[in-house]
Design an enzyme around this catalytic site. Sequence first.
Site, short mmCIF file in Angstrom:
data_model
loop_
_atom_site.label_atom_id
_atom_site.label_comp_id
_atom_site.label_asym_id
_atom_site.label_seq_id
_atom_site.Cartn_x
_atom_site.Cartn_y
_atom_site.Cartn_z
CD GLU A 259 -1.16 -0.78 3.60
OE1 GLU A 259 -2.21 -1.37 3.35
OE2 GLU A 259 -0.80 -0.46 4.76
NE ARG A 298 6.22 15.18 3.30
CZ ARG A 298 7.49 14.88 3.10
NH1 ARG A 298 8.25 15.65 2.37
NH2 ARG A 298 8.00 13.78 3.61
CB CYS A 328 2.23 36.28 10.77
SG CYS A 328 1.99 37.46 9.45
CE1 TYR A 356 1.01 10.66 3.67
CE2 TYR A 356 3.01 10.26 2.40
CZ TYR A 356 1.91 9.78 3.06
OH TYR A 356 1.68 8.44 3.12
C1 LIG Z 1 0.53 6.15 5.46
C2 LIG Z 1 0.33 4.72 5.24
C3 LIG Z 1 0.82 4.10 4.08
C4 LIG Z 1 1.62 4.83 3.02
O1 LIG Z 1 2.91 5.15 3.43
P1 LIG Z 1 3.95 5.80 2.39
O2 LIG Z 1 5.16 6.05 3.19
O3 LIG Z 1 3.33 7.05 1.86
O4 LIG Z 1 4.15 4.84 1.30
C5 LIG Z 1 0.55 2.77 3.92
N1 LIG Z 1 -0.16 2.08 4.83
C6 LIG Z 1 -0.64 2.63 5.96
C7 LIG Z 1 -1.42 1.82 6.91
C8 LIG Z 1 -0.41 3.97 6.20
O5 LIG Z 1 -0.90 4.53 7.32
#
Ligand SMILES: *Cc1c(COP(=O)(O)O)cnc(C)c1O
Length: 402
Positions: A259, A298, A328, A356
Amino acid sequence: MDNQLLLSLTEKYGSPLYVYNADKIISQYNRITEAFSSVKNLKLNYAVKANSNISVLKLFNKLSSGIDTVSIQEVQLGLEAGFYPENIIYTPNGVSLQEIEQVANLGVQINIDNISILEQFGHHYPNIPVCVRINPHIMAGGNHKISVGHIDSKFGISIHQVPHIKRVVENTKMHINGIHMHTGSDILDIDVFLAATEILFNTAKEFPQIDFIDFGSGFKVPYKEGDISTNIEELGEKLSKRFNTFCKEFGKDLTLMFEPGKFLVSEAGYFLTHVNVVKQTTSTVFASVDSGFNHLIRPMLYDSYHHIHNISNPNGRERYYSVVGYICETDTFGSNRRISEIREGDVLCFNNAGAYCYTMASNYNSRYRPAEVLLYNGNDYLIRKQETFNDLIKNQVIIDLD
Ligand SMILES: *Cc1c(COP(=O)(O)O)cnc(C)c1O
């Protein structure tokens, strides 16, 4: 990316502006699928929280990706983008049982990360299959805030509590259909990652009815020249081989899931700003842009580095600048950066602005969140308008103080 094209987009749509290049998203997606091409069942679930624009989600749907969501609202955005519920996985942390029930009732795959909710959910819905998020206690990740797999992390069910999970499963007769981990962002050492996968394989053996193993994400992308990034090709080769032998031992062709968020969208994004003021002090030259941490937090939140270049004067003489925002409060995007000479009115481009960035934007200082543009098939599409004054006040209930 072509500077002239980016400049023309700031003329057409104004600034500040987020621009996403679909070609880059597609090529990053294909890099992962190719690296894991020897795995029979591979499923990528794009992590929506990196960039949740519905048109970006539609692009992932077109690529046959699924999505990983962390809130019911992200699930709803996914449904709005046309994802089938079965292509959505929901991996929340610390949310209420009610929200989990609502998402489960939409037909979305639930991923539970604590024993309390697992037990309650199992009692109420023994027939709804559930994935469990395991914390393998592997220290990984680029910095402490995004490293979520270590021993005192709030994420996942400790690997030491697997016997407890099994007791809950026995008592409730619930069905565990997947095992998941997400150890944190910025994984550079493939051997560390593979060590964590071994822990997950061992856990999987305790749950013979599972259909998939989800290895989460943490793929790192380069932010500056010389940065090392996750070697997806090497990871693909090593993990595919290991996964395929595991499936043989296990006696079933499991689905391998990932993911990724950042890996898929970070480098596709550009953030474009105009320089309002160039201020020379005794020690520093500041370039102040028409944005701040309200649009891109970030650097301030994580000390992240975003490469900044002057696309209006790319061949100018390089000088040292601190690029700052108009908020500010201190909002430094980059200190002592060598950038080709900056003049007031120039357009500065921030790289790695696809992940992000917009999703963390706010209205601080009562500024509007910027527009977003998607480059797709040679065309530019406005995929989100800049906010207006009405957006700032639409939910305010203005009372009469007479
Ligand atoms: C944020 C998140 C991701 C993605 O992480 P990346 O560093 O953007 O690839 C995947 N799985 C879960 C559960 C997350 O919270």
